[in-house]
Enzyme design. Sequence first.
Site, PDB file in Angstrom:
ATOM      1  N   CYS A   1      34.118   4.876  16.053  1.00  0.00           N
ATOM      2  CA  CYS A   1      33.196   5.632  16.722  1.00  0.00           C
ATOM      3  C   CYS A   1      32.779   5.113  18.250  1.00  0.00           C
ATOM      4  O   CYS A   1      33.687   5.496  19.181  1.00  0.00           O
ATOM      5  CB  CYS A   1      31.745   5.790  16.043  1.00  0.00           C
ATOM      6  SG  CYS A   1      30.747   7.119  16.521  1.00  0.00           S
TER       7      CYS A   1
ATOM      8  N   GLU B   1      34.380   3.686   7.117  1.00  0.00           N
ATOM      9  CA  GLU B   1      33.519   2.596   6.289  1.00  0.00           C
ATOM     10  C   GLU B   1      32.690   3.335   5.350  1.00  0.00           C
ATOM     11  O   GLU B   1      32.328   2.701   4.263  1.00  0.00           O
ATOM     12  CB  GLU B   1      32.747   1.579   7.173  1.00  0.00           C
ATOM     13  CG  GLU B   1      31.650   2.305   7.950  1.00  0.00           C
ATOM     14  CD  GLU B   1      31.845   2.620   9.006  1.00  0.00           C
ATOM     15  OE1 GLU B   1      32.786   3.192   9.647  1.00  0.00           O
ATOM     16  OE2 GLU B   1      30.824   2.808  10.121  1.00  0.00           O
TER      17      GLU B   1
ATOM     18  N   HIS C   1      33.292   7.765  10.838  1.00  0.00           N
ATOM     19  CA  HIS C   1      32.918   6.343  10.254  1.00  0.00           C
ATOM     20  C   HIS C   1      33.631   6.266   8.845  1.00  0.00           C
ATOM     21  O   HIS C   1      32.970   6.481   7.888  1.00  0.00           O
ATOM     22  CB  HIS C   1      31.489   6.061  10.182  1.00  0.00           C
ATOM     23  CG  HIS C   1      30.680   6.078  11.309  1.00  0.00           C
ATOM     24  ND1 HIS C   1      30.408   4.748  11.938  1.00  0.00           N
ATOM     25  CD2 HIS C   1      30.221   6.946  12.283  1.00  0.00           C
ATOM     26  CE1 HIS C   1      29.855   4.996  13.076  1.00  0.00           C
ATOM     27  NE2 HIS C   1      29.652   6.207  13.151  1.00  0.00           N
TER      28      HIS C   1
ATOM     29  N   ARG D   1      27.062  11.555  19.479  1.00  0.00           N
ATOM     30  CA  ARG D   1      26.691  12.834  20.239  1.00  0.00           C
ATOM     31  C   ARG D   1      27.697  13.006  21.536  1.00  0.00           C
ATOM     32  O   ARG D   1      27.887  14.144  21.945  1.00  0.00           O
ATOM     33  CB  ARG D   1      25.370  12.366  21.191  1.00  0.00           C
ATOM     34  CG  ARG D   1      24.160  12.423  20.198  1.00  0.00           C
ATOM     35  CD  ARG D   1      22.943  12.318  21.138  1.00  0.00           C
ATOM     36  NE  ARG D   1      21.696  11.947  20.015  1.00  0.00           N
ATOM     37  CZ  ARG D   1      21.084  12.493  19.342  1.00  0.00           C
ATOM     38  NH1 ARG D   1      21.299  13.881  19.213  1.00  0.00           N
ATOM     39  NH2 ARG D   1      20.131  11.968  18.603  1.00  0.00           N
TER      40      ARG D   1
ATOM     41  N   GLY E   1      28.040   2.003  17.692  1.00  0.00           N
ATOM     42  CA  GLY E   1      26.767   1.474  18.289  1.00  0.00           C
ATOM     43  C   GLY E   1      26.286   2.539  19.203  1.00  0.00           C
ATOM     44  O   GLY E   1      26.995   3.627  19.394  1.00  0.00           O
TER      45      GLY E   1
ATOM     46  N   ILE F   1       0.887  -1.161  -0.004  1.00  0.00           N
ATOM     47  CA  ILE F   1       0.001   0.222   0.028  1.00  0.00           C
ATOM     48  C   ILE F   1       0.778   1.349  -0.023  1.00  0.00           C
ATOM     49  O   ILE F   1       0.829   2.136  -0.517  1.00  0.00           O
ATOM     50  CB  ILE F   1      -0.925  -0.068   1.041  1.00  0.00           C
ATOM     51  CG1 ILE F   1      -1.939  -1.204   1.001  1.00  0.00           C
ATOM     52  CG2 ILE F   1      -1.665   1.222   1.476  1.00  0.00           C
ATOM     53  CD1 ILE F   1      -2.976  -1.264   2.120  1.00  0.00           C
ATOM     54  N   GLU F   2       1.887   1.167   0.832  1.00  0.00           N
ATOM     55  CA  GLU F   2       2.850   2.259   0.901  1.00  0.00           C
ATOM     56  C   GLU F   2       3.398   2.841  -0.539  1.00  0.00           C
ATOM     57  O   GLU F   2       3.845   4.051  -0.599  1.00  0.00           O
ATOM     58  CB  GLU F   2       3.949   2.088   1.831  1.00  0.00           C
ATOM     59  CG  GLU F   2       3.653   2.047   3.514  1.00  0.00           C
ATOM     60  CD  GLU F   2       3.566   0.544   3.631  1.00  0.00           C
ATOM     61  OE1 GLU F   2       3.080  -0.361   2.722  1.00  0.00           O
ATOM     62  OE2 GLU F   2       3.149   0.334   4.846  1.00  0.00           O
TER      63      GLU F   2
ATOM     64  N   THR G   1       7.085 -19.323 -13.128  1.00  0.00           N
ATOM     65  CA  THR G   1       7.071 -17.659 -13.623  1.00  0.00           C
ATOM     66  C   THR G   1       5.798 -17.345 -13.130  1.00  0.00           C
ATOM     67  O   THR G   1       5.681 -15.983 -13.143  1.00  0.00           O
ATOM     68  CB  THR G   1       7.185 -17.883 -15.196  1.00  0.00           C
ATOM     69  OG1 THR G   1       5.758 -18.539 -15.702  1.00  0.00           O
ATOM     70  CG2 THR G   1       8.143 -18.602 -15.905  1.00  0.00           C
ATOM     71  N   LYS G   2       4.984 -17.741 -12.228  1.00  0.00           N
ATOM     72  CA  LYS G   2       3.751 -17.359 -11.940  1.00  0.00           C
ATOM     73  C   LYS G   2       3.948 -15.955 -11.014  1.00  0.00           C
ATOM     74  O   LYS G   2       3.234 -15.085 -11.249  1.00  0.00           O
ATOM     75  CB  LYS G   2       2.624 -18.475 -11.405  1.00  0.00           C
ATOM     76  CG  LYS G   2       1.636 -17.905 -10.971  1.00  0.00           C
ATOM     77  CD  LYS G   2       0.691 -17.846 -12.553  1.00  0.00           C
ATOM     78  CE  LYS G   2       0.010 -19.005 -12.665  1.00  0.00           C
ATOM     79  NZ  LYS G   2      -0.492 -19.259 -14.141  1.00  0.00           N
ATOM     80  N   PRO G   3       4.898 -16.228 -10.057  1.00  0.00           N
ATOM     81  CA  PRO G   3       5.031 -15.026  -9.235  1.00  0.00           C
ATOM     82  C   PRO G   3       5.313 -13.737  -9.926  1.00  0.00           C
ATOM     83  O   PRO G   3       4.761 -12.623  -9.750  1.00  0.00           O
ATOM     84  CB  PRO G   3       6.266 -15.377  -8.124  1.00  0.00           C
ATOM     85  CG  PRO G   3       6.044 -16.947  -8.350  1.00  0.00           C
ATOM     86  CD  PRO G   3       5.694 -17.148  -9.661  1.00  0.00           C
TER      87      PRO G   3
HETATM   88  N1  GLN Z   1      26.704   6.443  21.136  1.00  0.00           N
HETATM   89  C1  GLN Z   1      28.035   6.931  20.585  1.00  0.00           C
HETATM   90  C2  GLN Z   1      27.752   8.286  20.560  1.00  0.00           C
HETATM   91  O1  GLN Z   1      26.718   8.781  20.264  1.00  0.00           O
HETATM   92  C3  GLN Z   1      28.777   6.249  19.425  1.00  0.00           C
HETATM   93  C4  GLN Z   1      27.805   6.563  18.067  1.00  0.00           C
HETATM   94  C5  GLN Z   1      28.287   5.629  17.063  1.00  0.00           C
HETATM   95  O2  GLN Z   1      29.094   4.852  17.127  1.00  0.00           O
HETATM   96  N2  GLN Z   1      27.992   6.030  15.990  1.00  0.00           N
HETATM   97  O3  GLN Z   1      28.619   9.241  20.494  1.00  0.00           O
END
Ligand code: GLN
Length: 541
Positions: free
Chosen positions: A383, A511, A509, A464, A356, A151-152, A191-193
């Site tokens: 990070c 990566e 970051h 942060r 994280g 729907i979206e 092929t039906k799907p």
């Molecule tokens: N939680 C941590 C912060 O906010 C690290 C953030 C992160 O790894 N992207 O600073």
Amino acid sequence: MNPKKYIFFTGGVVSSLGKGISISSLAFLLQSRGYSVTILKLDPYINVDPGTMSPYQHGEVYVTDDGAETDLDLGHYERFLNISMARFNNATSGQIYYEVIQKERRGDYLGATVQVIPHITDAIIEKVKYAAEMTDVDIVLVEIGGTVGDIESLPFLEAIRQFRLTLNPEDTFVTHLTLVPFIAGANELKTKPTQHSVQRLREIGLQPDALLCRTDRPLPENVKQKIGLFCNVSAAAVVDALDVGTIYEVPVQYADLGFDELVLHKLRLGKRKLNITGWRTKVERYKNIEKEITIAICGKYIELQDAYKSIIAAFTHSGMENDVRVKLKWLNTENLTENNIQDELADVAGILVPGGFGERGIEGKLLAVRYARENKIPFFGICLGLQCAVIEFSRNVLGIDGANSTEFDEDTKDPVIHLMETQKSVKVLGGTMRLGSYPCNLKEGTTAAAAYDEISINERHRHRFEVNNAYRSRLEEAGMCISGLSPDGELVEVIELTDHPWFVGCQFHPELKSRVAKAHPLFRSFVTASKTYFNDKNQQS
Ligand code: GLN
């Protein structure tokens, strides 16, 4: 100026067929023929951006240079195309509704009833046009998230239908990515799907020009004929997109199948010479690498590798440049203890603690850092990984037992990591972290400076918290080198250990900037160090 060309990608049958990789691969081929391209991702969810979504819901949040928190497909676009995406390369239903509602509140609609059609659909069309205008490329590719029948997705498909009416038929191309499953019991490809999902698309008024059929075996000619007949496309436009060993083989596969030529033909664009020799060689060589090293990823979303898409990619790129296959060992740090750490990490060549949020799994991460530091195993902290390295060092080298981040313990007596000054007044969570590209100066003679081979860098951030400057001199006196700082000297961006072969933490970051064309310098250098560590260890034993 020639009219711009638009290529739309829709998906059918099931999600996770790899639309992002398909569109990136086609875009890469067109780019390799000398056409300039950009890709816009349209996401049907109501969140304004994925920044507030849990990695379990959405996987990685990809941050652009200009600080947008976007869909992880933008990572594929950048890695394949070696160009930077921006905020306008991703739009969500949430963002579009938000803008329409703000206009309504301002009274901009002059008394009209505000409706999905035309107001939301017009706003979607504006997003496509805006991306085209901002990039001024030859070809704009548009990926519509979700699956036909959701729907979206409807307003997006309707908007595309309307937009196409304003363009010359030879200026647009619709690709539908679908699945042709093999049913073992019947010993048959079904092929039906595909027929059903194309029917749904045609009901909305979109006739695909090509069908990319994901399949685990080649489609016989009669199956292509059948799909073509029922879906109203020529059998030549039924492309069998077979499963491949690495995602970077997909462009090679499409080129060999002539998919890009099919698109160029319909768009009345000259064929121009395709130059993908470098890419082809790289992929072929990578497939044949025999040497393998294992690197441990010590995180908490390990059962969901989508959360670490760019990290996985950065290791592939670095493996390509180091002639080594990097096998990743996923360790959930919630289960890591003093008792099992030796068993878990004894045979790894390197240890990475990724980014994280929140306290869960932190003690296990600190154990992993300590293990890497004490055993001189190459360590890379990203990070939150840098923050863990600073906490671990403060506790176990400086002897500050209660050292912590205020993210995990607001009242800690020793907040070696604390909230950035600019974050203290923040009340709203969406889009308010320190986001996007910021400059950083590296210290000459450090591991980081050697890896980059330059000292002025720009990297993308999403955090942060930061290293507390009040502890900086103590950390440095004890052997932690602050090798990267913001230009004003206020924010610690990179740390490393002097008496360790390779121990680097960065607040940004890296990566997010690794590409097939050029692995990120820190990842490449980390993999080189891990390879050396592995070789030395094996020689000794
Ligand atoms: N939680 C941590 C912060 O906010 C690290 C953030 C992160 O790894 N992207 O600073």
